[in-house]
Design a protein around this motif. Sequence first.
Motif, mmCIF file in Angstrom:
data_model
loop_
_atom_site.group_PDB
_atom_site.id
_atom_site.type_symbol
_atom_site.label_atom_id
_atom_site.label_comp_id
_atom_site.label_asym_id
_atom_site.label_seq_id
_atom_site.Cartn_x
_atom_site.Cartn_y
_atom_site.Cartn_z
ATOM 1 N N ASP A 56 0.770 -1.307 -0.010
ATOM 2 C CA ASP A 56 -0.048 0.018 -0.016
ATOM 3 C C ASP A 56 0.998 1.319 0.052
ATOM 4 O OD1 ASP A 56 -2.166 -1.673 0.028
ATOM 5 O OD2 ASP A 56 -2.647 -1.411 2.297
ATOM 6 N N TYR A 57 2.033 1.148 0.761
ATOM 7 C CA TYR A 57 2.914 2.436 0.803
ATOM 8 C C TYR A 57 3.454 2.807 -0.368
ATOM 9 C CZ TYR A 57 6.721 5.463 2.195
ATOM 10 O OH TYR A 57 7.801 6.552 2.113
ATOM 11 N N LEU A 58 3.974 1.500 -1.314
ATOM 12 C CA LEU A 58 4.696 1.698 -2.616
ATOM 13 C C LEU A 58 3.697 2.238 -3.306
ATOM 14 C CD1 LEU A 58 6.916 -1.181 -2.462
ATOM 15 C CD2 LEU A 58 7.906 0.981 -2.143
ATOM 16 N N MET A 59 2.446 1.948 -3.528
ATOM 17 C CA MET A 59 1.254 2.484 -4.444
ATOM 18 C C MET A 59 1.425 3.506 -4.384
ATOM 19 S SD MET A 59 -1.175 -1.023 -5.300
ATOM 20 C CE MET A 59 -1.523 -1.274 -3.420
ATOM 21 N N MET A 60 1.188 4.350 -3.353
ATOM 22 C CA MET A 60 0.838 5.540 -2.800
ATOM 23 C C MET A 60 2.170 6.479 -3.208
ATOM 24 S SD MET A 60 0.775 7.382 0.965
ATOM 25 C CE MET A 60 2.560 7.027 1.186
ATOM 26 N N VAL A 61 3.488 5.942 -3.138
ATOM 27 C CA VAL A 61 4.580 6.377 -3.507
ATOM 28 C C VAL A 61 4.506 6.652 -5.028
ATOM 29 C CG1 VAL A 61 7.034 6.648 -3.582
ATOM 30 C CG2 VAL A 61 5.813 6.115 -1.420
ATOM 31 N N ILE A 62 4.288 5.432 -5.569
ATOM 32 C CA ILE A 62 4.397 5.466 -7.401
ATOM 33 C C ILE A 62 3.258 6.447 -7.554
ATOM 34 C CG2 ILE A 62 3.591 4.003 -9.012
ATOM 35 C CD1 ILE A 62 4.943 1.736 -7.731
ATOM 36 N N ASP A 63 2.083 6.707 -6.968
ATOM 37 C CA ASP A 63 1.367 7.648 -7.564
ATOM 38 C C ASP A 63 1.656 9.045 -7.488
ATOM 39 O OD1 ASP A 63 -0.941 5.917 -8.361
ATOM 40 O OD2 ASP A 63 -1.909 5.932 -6.362
ATOM 41 N N HIS A 64 2.625 9.175 -6.371
ATOM 42 C CA HIS A 64 3.255 10.576 -6.418
ATOM 43 C C HIS A 64 4.294 10.956 -7.470
ATOM 44 C CE1 HIS A 64 4.624 14.196 -4.381
ATOM 45 N NE2 HIS A 64 5.898 13.738 -4.287
ATOM 46 N N VAL A 65 5.076 9.878 -7.738
ATOM 47 C CA VAL A 65 6.323 9.941 -8.576
ATOM 48 C C VAL A 65 6.071 9.678 -10.228
ATOM 49 C CG1 VAL A 65 8.061 9.734 -6.625
ATOM 50 C CG2 VAL A 65 7.485 7.726 -8.043
ATOM 51 N N ALA A 66 4.952 9.066 -10.355
ATOM 52 C CA ALA A 66 4.782 8.253 -11.507
ATOM 53 C C ALA A 66 4.741 9.451 -12.841
ATOM 54 C CB ALA A 66 3.455 7.607 -11.832
ATOM 55 N N ALA A 67 5.329 9.310 -13.871
ATOM 56 C CA ALA A 67 5.511 10.104 -15.113
ATOM 57 C C ALA A 67 5.379 9.185 -16.345
ATOM 58 C CB ALA A 67 6.701 11.026 -15.253
ATOM 59 N N PRO A 68 5.078 9.535 -17.688
ATOM 60 C CA PRO A 68 5.113 8.727 -18.561
ATOM 61 C C PRO A 68 6.401 8.184 -18.626
ATOM 62 C CG PRO A 68 3.969 10.747 -19.401
ATOM 63 C CD PRO A 68 4.558 11.012 -17.971
ATOM 64 N N SER A 69 6.370 6.628 -18.993
ATOM 65 C CA SER A 69 7.524 5.846 -18.896
ATOM 66 C C SER A 69 8.519 6.076 -20.051
ATOM 67 C CB SER A 69 7.169 4.349 -18.880
ATOM 68 O OG SER A 69 6.246 3.958 -17.769
ATOM 69 N N PRO A 70 9.784 6.228 -19.761
ATOM 70 C CA PRO A 70 10.817 6.435 -20.864
ATOM 71 C C PRO A 70 11.199 5.113 -21.582
ATOM 72 C CG PRO A 70 11.843 6.365 -18.827
ATOM 73 C CD PRO A 70 10.395 6.395 -18.449
#
Length: 225
Positions: A56-70
């Motif tokens: 749950d914690y990692l999913m929350m962090v991913i939502d915060h840092v996610a940008a279109p994949s390079p």
Amino acid sequence: MTEAATTLTDPDRDALARAGEIVRARLDRNPDAFRLPVEAAEIYAVSGFLDPEERDYLMMVIDHVAAPSPTYDEQPAERYRTSYTGDIPRGDPVVQDIDARLSDLLGLPAAWGESLQGQRYYPGQQFKAHHDWFYTDTHYWAREQERGGQRSWTAMAWLNDVEDGGTTDFTRIGVSVPPQAGSLLVWNNALADGSPNHETLHAATPVLAGAKYVFTKWYRTRPWH
């Protein structure tokens, strides 16, 4: 670029062979690690690697840092990689604990690992078939050689169960692995002699319903920076 050329020009071949020996021996002794019954690639699964709170914690962090994949390709195919991606800060205490457990599991120095990368896929998003190892006759190889060399092993963990779709398919060997929350998938990107294993070609198939969250960590042949 041909498969033969890629094999012959890999300067990290001996280091990859040594990394393979280390991790193979480590995982083969681990009762929690299951080697998939295929000969063409070394692929292991470890269930229950992450607990629900970590996921749950990692999913929350991913939502915060996610940008279109390079991608590393200069001209990737249309809709080649359509997910969202972000590096998870290495100084995060949760990440530091996961990094230490991964290093202990594989027997590789933690310093060889790239930053934990989080990925999020919504319906229709995918990552078409690709290799994790680097082609050494490309524009980016000189930089990656300076940053830690060739990628040896990949560790990928699912953070949630996916409603439909989103399998990890090793397309050349006919293996399809469905998402399983908390489980870890680990594979060697090289053959036993250290040459790149072309049979590790794999794809993240499109999510059909719901969302898919994963993290991926790649290990090099020397300290990554």
